[in-house]
Design a protein around this motif. Structure first.
Motif, PDB file in Angstrom:
ATOM      1  N   GLU A 285     -33.185  -0.783  57.244  1.00 48.09           N
ATOM      2  CA  GLU A 285     -33.282  -0.565  58.673  1.00 48.09           C
ATOM      3  C   GLU A 285     -34.672  -1.155  59.322  1.00 48.09           C
ATOM      4  O   GLU A 285     -35.583  -0.952  58.849  1.00 48.09           O
ATOM      5  N   ALA A 286     -34.279  -1.912  60.366  1.00 50.06           N
ATOM      6  CA  ALA A 286     -35.613  -2.460  61.127  1.00 50.06           C
ATOM      7  C   ALA A 286     -36.349  -1.212  61.706  1.00 50.06           C
ATOM      8  O   ALA A 286     -35.681  -0.141  61.836  1.00 50.06           O
ATOM      9  N   PRO A 287     -37.689  -1.411  61.507  1.00 48.22           N
ATOM     10  CA  PRO A 287     -38.597  -0.146  62.250  1.00 48.22           C
ATOM     11  C   PRO A 287     -38.388  -0.206  63.740  1.00 48.22           C
ATOM     12  O   PRO A 287     -37.840  -1.271  64.230  1.00 48.22           O
ATOM     13  N   PRO A 288     -38.818   1.095  64.219  1.00 47.68           N
ATOM     14  CA  PRO A 288     -38.651   0.856  65.727  1.00 47.68           C
ATOM     15  C   PRO A 288     -39.796  -0.244  66.261  1.00 47.68           C
ATOM     16  O   PRO A 288     -40.710  -0.719  65.690  1.00 47.68           O
ATOM     17  N   PRO A 289     -39.346  -0.497  67.507  1.00 52.68           N
ATOM     18  CA  PRO A 289     -40.381  -1.701  68.256  1.00 52.68           C
ATOM     19  C   PRO A 289     -41.789  -0.943  68.130  1.00 52.68           C
ATOM     20  O   PRO A 289     -42.014  -0.091  68.329  1.00 52.68           O
ATOM     21  N   GLY A 290     -42.872  -2.039  67.773  1.00 53.48           N
ATOM     22  CA  GLY A 290     -44.078  -1.729  67.909  1.00 53.48           C
ATOM     23  C   GLY A 290     -44.312  -0.988  66.354  1.00 53.48           C
ATOM     24  O   GLY A 290     -45.728  -0.622  66.468  1.00 53.48           O
ATOM     25  N   VAL A 291     -43.686  -1.018  65.473  1.00 53.08           N
ATOM     26  CA  VAL A 291     -44.117  -0.314  64.395  1.00 53.08           C
ATOM     27  C   VAL A 291     -43.953  -1.343  63.053  1.00 53.08           C
ATOM     28  O   VAL A 291     -42.949  -2.083  63.184  1.00 53.08           O
ATOM     29  N   ASP A 292     -44.819  -1.682  62.575  1.00 50.54           N
ATOM     30  CA  ASP A 292     -44.958  -2.547  61.269  1.00 50.54           C
ATOM     31  C   ASP A 292     -44.560  -1.922  59.899  1.00 50.54           C
ATOM     32  O   ASP A 292     -45.360  -0.870  59.591  1.00 50.54           O
ATOM     33  N   ARG A 293     -43.770  -2.494  59.050  1.00 47.18           N
ATOM     34  CA  ARG A 293     -43.471  -1.914  57.797  1.00 47.18           C
ATOM     35  C   ARG A 293     -43.635  -3.148  56.931  1.00 47.18           C
ATOM     36  O   ARG A 293     -43.344  -4.321  57.101  1.00 47.18           O
ATOM     37  N   TYR A 294     -44.426  -2.899  55.830  1.00 44.38           N
ATOM     38  CA  TYR A 294     -44.942  -3.719  54.796  1.00 44.38           C
ATOM     39  C   TYR A 294     -44.383  -3.515  53.363  1.00 44.38           C
ATOM     40  O   TYR A 294     -44.405  -2.173  53.116  1.00 44.38           O
ATOM     41  N   THR A 295     -43.789  -4.398  52.850  1.00 42.89           N
ATOM     42  CA  THR A 295     -43.426  -4.166  51.324  1.00 42.89           C
ATOM     43  C   THR A 295     -43.556  -5.370  50.380  1.00 42.89           C
ATOM     44  O   THR A 295     -43.855  -6.446  51.112  1.00 42.89           O
ATOM     45  N   ILE A 296     -43.702  -5.055  48.958  1.00 42.25           N
ATOM     46  CA  ILE A 296     -44.012  -6.367  47.942  1.00 42.25           C
ATOM     47  C   ILE A 296     -42.919  -5.900  46.980  1.00 42.25           C
ATOM     48  O   ILE A 296     -43.166  -5.291  46.009  1.00 42.25           O
ATOM     49  N   PRO A 297     -41.929  -6.497  47.150  1.00 44.35           N
ATOM     50  CA  PRO A 297     -40.839  -6.624  46.074  1.00 44.35           C
ATOM     51  C   PRO A 297     -41.219  -7.565  45.009  1.00 44.35           C
ATOM     52  O   PRO A 297     -41.669  -8.790  45.289  1.00 44.35           O
ATOM     53  N   PHE A 298     -40.990  -7.500  43.682  1.00 38.17           N
ATOM     54  CA  PHE A 298     -40.965  -8.380  42.512  1.00 38.17           C
ATOM     55  C   PHE A 298     -39.654  -8.225  41.663  1.00 38.17           C
ATOM     56  O   PHE A 298     -39.328  -7.357  41.546  1.00 38.17           O
ATOM     57  N   PHE A 299     -39.277  -9.321  41.392  1.00 38.18           N
ATOM     58  CA  PHE A 299     -37.879  -9.727  40.797  1.00 38.18           C
ATOM     59  C   PHE A 299     -38.218 -10.145  39.152  1.00 38.18           C
ATOM     60  O   PHE A 299     -38.522 -11.371  39.161  1.00 38.18           O
ATOM     61  N   TRP A 300     -38.116  -9.466  38.365  1.00 37.01           N
ATOM     62  CA  TRP A 300     -38.280  -9.440  36.934  1.00 37.01           C
ATOM     63  C   TRP A 300     -37.028 -10.425  36.698  1.00 37.01           C
ATOM     64  O   TRP A 300     -36.076  -9.627  36.382  1.00 37.01           O
ATOM     65  N   SER A 301     -37.249 -11.535  36.364  1.00 36.87           N
ATOM     66  CA  SER A 301     -35.876 -12.478  36.131  1.00 36.87           C
ATOM     67  C   SER A 301     -36.132 -13.459  34.919  1.00 36.87           C
ATOM     68  O   SER A 301     -37.437 -13.701  34.555  1.00 36.87           O
TER      69      SER A 301
END
Length: 344
Positions: free
Chosen positions: A265-281
C-alpha cells in the motif's frame, strides 16, 4: 489440508546451524513450516550490524534526494537491460502504475552481444547505470550489500534443500558461475501518482528463488498466504529481512513451496517509505527440474498456481524476461519491439 496462516513467522539465521556445522532440526522444522504454509518469514541474525543497515538506507535516501535531472541521467529507458532509474508511476503491476521510483541494478557484467534467437533472455545481462558522478559512494555500498545478501540467499537455499529431505547443495548448480541476482533501491511516495490510487505495488509473486527485503519502519507490505482470503501486514522489525520465495521454487516443488502473492500500500501523502529488495536468482540459462519430494511432502503439494495470463516457467531466463517486459513497457517498446509483438 494445511490451515491458512494469520501471521508472519520470525526466524534467526544465527541459530540455523549447530556447533558441528549441521543444520539445527528445530530451525529446519520452522523453516519448512514457514516456506510451505506462508511463503514469507522475517529473518534476524544474518550478520549485518545496525551501522551497515543504516548506511544502506542513508545512501538510498541520498539518491532519491538528488535533483530529478541527475536521476534521469540513469533513466532505465536508456538501458536495453532494464537497469537504472525508473520514474514515479512508470513501473506497471497488474496494468496499473506503481506509486514508487527505483534504481535497479545487478551483477556488473558486459552485455551479451550474440545469443540464439530462442534465448532472448540474455538481453537482461549488461552494465549497471549507477550515480558514480553525483553520488560516488553508492555503488560500493550497494555491491557490498549484494555480496552479503548473496551469502544469505545461498545459506537459505541450503536450508530449504535440507527441509525437503535433499542434500544441502541440491540447488547449488544453477547458481554456479554467474547467478543473475537483481536488486533495487525503492522510494514509495503516496498521493503523487494519480492513476496509482492506493497502490504502492500491485499484487504479484516474485520471479526467482528467494527474495530478501530490507524495509524501513513505515510499513505497507501485505501478504496473501496460500488458501487465505485475508491480507496480512508484515510489520517492520528494525534491521530484519523479510524473506519470501519466488516462482522457481513453486514450480520445482509443484506448489509445496509457495510463491506467495504480496502487495504494498502506498504511504500517506507526505510520508516517504524506503526499501531495498534483493532477488537471489540463478544463471539466466538455468532450467529448474521438478524436485524429488519425499511422499509425505509431495502429498501436501498444492500444484502450480494456474494463471493463464502469467504462466510460471521452468526456465529462469524466460520467466524473468516475461516479468521485465510487463513491468517496464516503455523500455520494452524502445529496445525490444519484436518481443512486445511476440508476447501473448
Amino acid at each position: 489440508m494445511d490451515a491458512p496462516s494469520d501471521s508472519i513467522p520470525l526466524l534467526d539465521l544465527s541459530a540455523a546451524r549447530g556447533r558441528d556445522g549441521a543444520f539445527d532440526p528445530a530451525f529446519i522444522e520452522a523453516l519448512r513450516d514457514a516456506t510451505h504454509r506462508v511463503g514469507f518469514f522475517q529473518l534476524t541474525g544474518y550478520g549485518a550490524d545496525p551501522a551497515e543497515v543504516e548506511q544502506l538506507f542513508e545512501v538510498t535516501r541520498q539518491f532519491f534526494d538528488l535533483p530529478l535531472e541527475s536521476r534521469l541521467e540513469l533513466d532505465n529507458r536508456l538501458s536495453p537491460h532494464f537497469r537504472g532509474y525508473t520514474r514515479l508511476g512508470h513501473e506497471v503491476t497488474q496494468g496499473r502504475p506503481d506509486a514508487r521510483e527505483q534504481l535497479d541494478f545487478g551483477p556488473e557484467r558486459p552485455a551479451v552481444e550474440q545469443y540464439p534467437p530462442e534465448q532472448p533472455y540474455w538481453l537482461v545481462q549488461g552494465p549497471n547505470l549507477m550515480p558514480d558522478r553525483s553520488l560516488p559512494g553508492l555503488r560500493s555500498v550497494c555491491m557490498a550489500w549484494a555480496d552479503r545478501m548473496s551469502r544469505v540467499g545461498a545459506e537459505l537455499l541450503s536450508a530449504i534443500a535440507v527441509s525437503l529431505d535433499l542434500p544441502e547443495d541440491y540447488f547449488a548448480e544453477p547458481f554456479r558461475g554467474s547467478p543473475a541476482w537483481m536488486a533495487k533501491l525503492v522510494h514509495y511516495v503516496g498521493g503523487v501518482v494519480a492513476d496509482a490510487g492506493p497502490q504502492g505495488v500491485g499484487a504479484h509473486a516474485d520471479y526467482g528463488f528467494v527474495t530478501l527485503l530490507l524495509q524501513d519502519q513505515v510499513g505497507g507490505l501485505q501478504v496473501l498466504p496460500p488458501g487465505s482470503t485475508d491480507w496480512i501486514p508484515v510489520e517492520p522489525i528494525p534491521g530484519a529481512l523479510v524473506v519470501n520465495l519466488g516462482e522457481m521454487l513453486e514450480v520445482a516443488t509443484q506448489g509445496y513451496l509457495a510463491a506467495t502473492i504480496h502487495r504494498v500500500e502506498a504511504p500517506p501523502p507526505g510520508v516517504d517509505r524506503y526499501t531495498i529488495p534483493f532477488f537471489w536468482s540463478p544463471r539466466l540459462d538455468a532450467v529448474i527440474d521438478p524436485v524429488p519430494l519425499p511422499p509425505a511432502l509431495a502429498a501436501r503439494s498444492r500444484g502450480i498456481t494456474d494463471d493463464p495470463n502469467n504462466p510460471m516457467l521452468a526456465s529462469y531466463g524466460a520467466n524473468v524476461l516475461k516479468g521485465w517486459l510487463r513491468a517496464h513497457p516503455e523500455v520494452a517498446r524502445i529496445h525490444h519491439p519484436e518481443l512486445v509483438r511476440a508476447a501473448p
